[in-house]
Write a protein that holds these residues in place. Sequence first.
Motif, PDB file in Angstrom:
ATOM      1  N   TYR A 291      78.538  23.871  66.995  1.00  0.00           N
ATOM      2  CA  TYR A 291      78.235  25.282  66.781  1.00  0.00           C
ATOM      3  C   TYR A 291      77.387  25.809  67.933  1.00  0.00           C
ATOM      4  O   TYR A 291      76.578  25.073  68.515  1.00  0.00           O
ATOM      5  CB  TYR A 291      77.492  25.467  65.456  1.00  0.00           C
ATOM      6  CG  TYR A 291      78.306  25.034  64.256  1.00  0.00           C
ATOM      7  CD1 TYR A 291      79.148  25.928  63.610  1.00  0.00           C
ATOM      8  CD2 TYR A 291      78.246  23.712  63.791  1.00  0.00           C
ATOM      9  CE1 TYR A 291      79.914  25.528  62.517  1.00  0.00           C
ATOM     10  CE2 TYR A 291      79.008  23.301  62.721  1.00  0.00           C
ATOM     11  CZ  TYR A 291      79.841  24.203  62.088  1.00  0.00           C
ATOM     12  OH  TYR A 291      80.603  23.809  61.013  1.00  0.00           O
ATOM     13  N   CYS A 292      77.559  27.070  68.231  1.00  0.00           N
ATOM     14  CA  CYS A 292      76.757  27.697  69.272  1.00  0.00           C
ATOM     15  C   CYS A 292      75.284  27.630  68.876  1.00  0.00           C
ATOM     16  O   CYS A 292      74.919  28.020  67.761  1.00  0.00           O
ATOM     17  CB  CYS A 292      77.191  29.158  69.455  1.00  0.00           C
ATOM     18  SG  CYS A 292      76.127  30.095  70.570  1.00  0.00           S
ATOM     19  N   LYS A 298      81.205  28.639  65.288  1.00  0.00           N
ATOM     20  CA  LYS A 298      81.877  27.347  65.478  1.00  0.00           C
ATOM     21  C   LYS A 298      82.620  27.374  66.807  1.00  0.00           C
ATOM     22  O   LYS A 298      83.447  28.257  67.052  1.00  0.00           O
ATOM     23  CB  LYS A 298      82.854  27.053  64.352  1.00  0.00           C
ATOM     24  CG  LYS A 298      83.503  25.659  64.454  1.00  0.00           C
ATOM     25  CD  LYS A 298      84.621  25.473  63.455  1.00  0.00           C
ATOM     26  CE  LYS A 298      84.118  25.387  62.035  1.00  0.00           C
ATOM     27  NZ  LYS A 298      85.219  25.052  61.091  1.00  0.00           N
ATOM     28  N   ILE A 299      82.338  26.399  67.673  1.00  0.00           N
ATOM     29  CA  ILE A 299      82.949  26.403  69.001  1.00  0.00           C
ATOM     30  C   ILE A 299      83.872  25.204  69.244  1.00  0.00           C
ATOM     31  O   ILE A 299      84.780  25.291  70.065  1.00  0.00           O
ATOM     32  CB  ILE A 299      81.872  26.491  70.105  1.00  0.00           C
ATOM     33  CG1 ILE A 299      80.802  25.405  69.943  1.00  0.00           C
ATOM     34  CG2 ILE A 299      81.226  27.859  70.120  1.00  0.00           C
ATOM     35  CD1 ILE A 299      79.708  25.431  70.998  1.00  0.00           C
ATOM     36  N   VAL A 300      83.651  24.090  68.537  1.00  0.00           N
ATOM     37  CA  VAL A 300      84.580  22.961  68.573  1.00  0.00           C
ATOM     38  C   VAL A 300      84.829  22.517  67.142  1.00  0.00           C
ATOM     39  O   VAL A 300      83.878  22.219  66.410  1.00  0.00           O
ATOM     40  CB  VAL A 300      84.043  21.774  69.405  1.00  0.00           C
ATOM     41  CG1 VAL A 300      85.069  20.634  69.413  1.00  0.00           C
ATOM     42  CG2 VAL A 300      83.729  22.195  70.831  1.00  0.00           C
ATOM     43  N   ASP A 301      86.102  22.510  66.752  1.00  0.00           N
ATOM     44  CA  ASP A 301      86.478  22.152  65.377  1.00  0.00           C
ATOM     45  C   ASP A 301      87.025  20.730  65.370  1.00  0.00           C
ATOM     46  O   ASP A 301      88.155  20.486  65.801  1.00  0.00           O
ATOM     47  CB  ASP A 301      87.532  23.135  64.864  1.00  0.00           C
ATOM     48  CG  ASP A 301      87.778  22.992  63.367  1.00  0.00           C
ATOM     49  OD1 ASP A 301      87.516  21.887  62.835  1.00  0.00           O
ATOM     50  OD2 ASP A 301      88.215  23.962  62.731  1.00  0.00           O
ATOM     51  N   ILE A 311      85.103  29.029  72.502  1.00  0.00           N
ATOM     52  CA  ILE A 311      84.602  29.031  73.879  1.00  0.00           C
ATOM     53  C   ILE A 311      85.635  29.663  74.793  1.00  0.00           C
ATOM     54  O   ILE A 311      86.826  29.358  74.707  1.00  0.00           O
ATOM     55  CB  ILE A 311      84.287  27.604  74.379  1.00  0.00           C
ATOM     56  CG1 ILE A 311      83.308  26.897  73.449  1.00  0.00           C
ATOM     57  CG2 ILE A 311      83.720  27.647  75.798  1.00  0.00           C
ATOM     58  CD1 ILE A 311      83.074  25.438  73.799  1.00  0.00           C
ATOM     59  N   ASN A 312      85.181  30.530  75.663  1.00  0.00           N
ATOM     60  CA  ASN A 312      86.045  31.126  76.671  1.00  0.00           C
ATOM     61  C   ASN A 312      85.276  31.186  77.987  1.00  0.00           C
ATOM     62  O   ASN A 312      84.177  31.739  78.039  1.00  0.00           O
ATOM     63  CB  ASN A 312      86.491  32.530  76.254  1.00  0.00           C
ATOM     64  CG  ASN A 312      87.506  33.123  77.215  1.00  0.00           C
ATOM     65  OD1 ASN A 312      88.292  32.393  77.819  1.00  0.00           O
ATOM     66  ND2 ASN A 312      87.496  34.435  77.365  1.00  0.00           N
ATOM     67  N   LYS A 318      81.478  34.633  70.730  1.00  0.00           N
ATOM     68  CA  LYS A 318      80.804  35.603  69.881  1.00  0.00           C
ATOM     69  C   LYS A 318      79.588  36.231  70.560  1.00  0.00           C
ATOM     70  O   LYS A 318      79.396  37.452  70.527  1.00  0.00           O
ATOM     71  CB  LYS A 318      80.387  34.948  68.564  1.00  0.00           C
ATOM     72  CG  LYS A 318      79.785  35.911  67.560  1.00  0.00           C
ATOM     73  CD  LYS A 318      79.494  35.205  66.238  1.00  0.00           C
ATOM     74  CE  LYS A 318      78.875  36.158  65.211  1.00  0.00           C
ATOM     75  NZ  LYS A 318      78.593  35.453  63.936  1.00  0.00           N
ATOM     76  N   CYS A 319      78.739  35.414  71.206  1.00  0.00           N
ATOM     77  CA  CYS A 319      77.482  35.946  71.761  1.00  0.00           C
ATOM     78  C   CYS A 319      77.358  35.786  73.264  1.00  0.00           C
ATOM     79  O   CYS A 319      76.412  36.312  73.861  1.00  0.00           O
ATOM     80  CB  CYS A 319      76.293  35.300  71.069  1.00  0.00           C
ATOM     81  SG  CYS A 319      76.009  33.576  71.554  1.00  0.00           S
ATOM     82  N   GLY A 320      78.258  35.045  73.893  1.00  0.00           N
ATOM     83  CA  GLY A 320      78.215  34.873  75.334  1.00  0.00           C
ATOM     84  C   GLY A 320      77.286  33.776  75.818  1.00  0.00           C
ATOM     85  O   GLY A 320      77.111  33.597  77.021  1.00  0.00           O
TER      86      GLY A 320
END
Length: 327
Positions: A291-292, A298-301, A311-312, A318-320
């Motif tokens: 999680y961030c 959630k960034i890795v499931d 993640i991008n 969501k928040c950068g």
Amino acid sequence: MKLKEALYYTPLEDNKVKCSLCPHGCIIEDKDVGICKARKNEGGKLYTLNYGKITSYAFDPIEKKPLYHFCPGSKIFSIGSFGCNLKCEFCQNWEIAHEEPVSIEIQDEDLLSLAKSRGSIGIAYTYNEPSIWYEYVLYMSKMVKKQRLKNALVTNGYIEKEPLEEILPYIDAMNIDLKSFDERYYNRLCKGKLSSVLDTIEISRKSTWVEITTLIIEGENDSLDEIQKLSKWISEIDEDIPLHLTRYHPAYKMSKPPTSYDVLTKAKDIAREYLNYVYIGNVWGIDLNTYCPNCNNKIVDRDLSGKIVGINNGKCTKCGEEIKIVY
């Protein structure tokens, strides 16, 4: 296979040798072996007994090492030999760490072919202690890098600075056991020194991706004060280093009952005050997602085999927030 002369030793008088691979600095008599049982003095020359000898191999999820922030969702070909330079009373792999198991030899080209098959990203040197398999791991890691594959070490971190710095340029990721933050614990239960492992972590983090595992044993290294000191020390290097708090189960010479879930969750809560990424391991059904640390997105499931979902361009969608993960 002919015995291979070891690296990192000094001949002494009367056919003795001094090994300088790890902090034990064994002075080894002729025909004798060092503490690791993998390096033998023959006539005043030190030889490695496990060069090219493999006792265990498997294709594993990278998360099993455990490496959660290094190529999540990938597979890696895992190999191990025999021997260890620590004597942990709770050793999970004691059959290959402290006994002389049956081993096989695999040709270099066949090993590299396996490392490239089934979607594997490279080789993880694991199961026993790879640092006392040093000559072979150094050789193979160079070969692996030439194939543009990855090398990962799963290690107790008990190695001297010079050999560590020689191999680090070829290592892409490490999971280092930090078994306790108490020097007495290391001396009593592992027959080693905490300070040497801390040095390895600090040196390695400057050169490669590092994650840390601590096996939690009730009544030994589970005090909240120790967890606080351990986590704070890691955070002073980098608060984004993932810490894996792993559940102990009875093994080898230790018969204490398994660590309770309550102890693990309390330890995680303390560690999270200092570190952005803390995971509980060796517990069935636990949340292993990432999680961030800023917004809890959630960034890795890992229910979806390590799929990146939040993640991008290296940032939380969501928040950068910048997320430290090696892709």
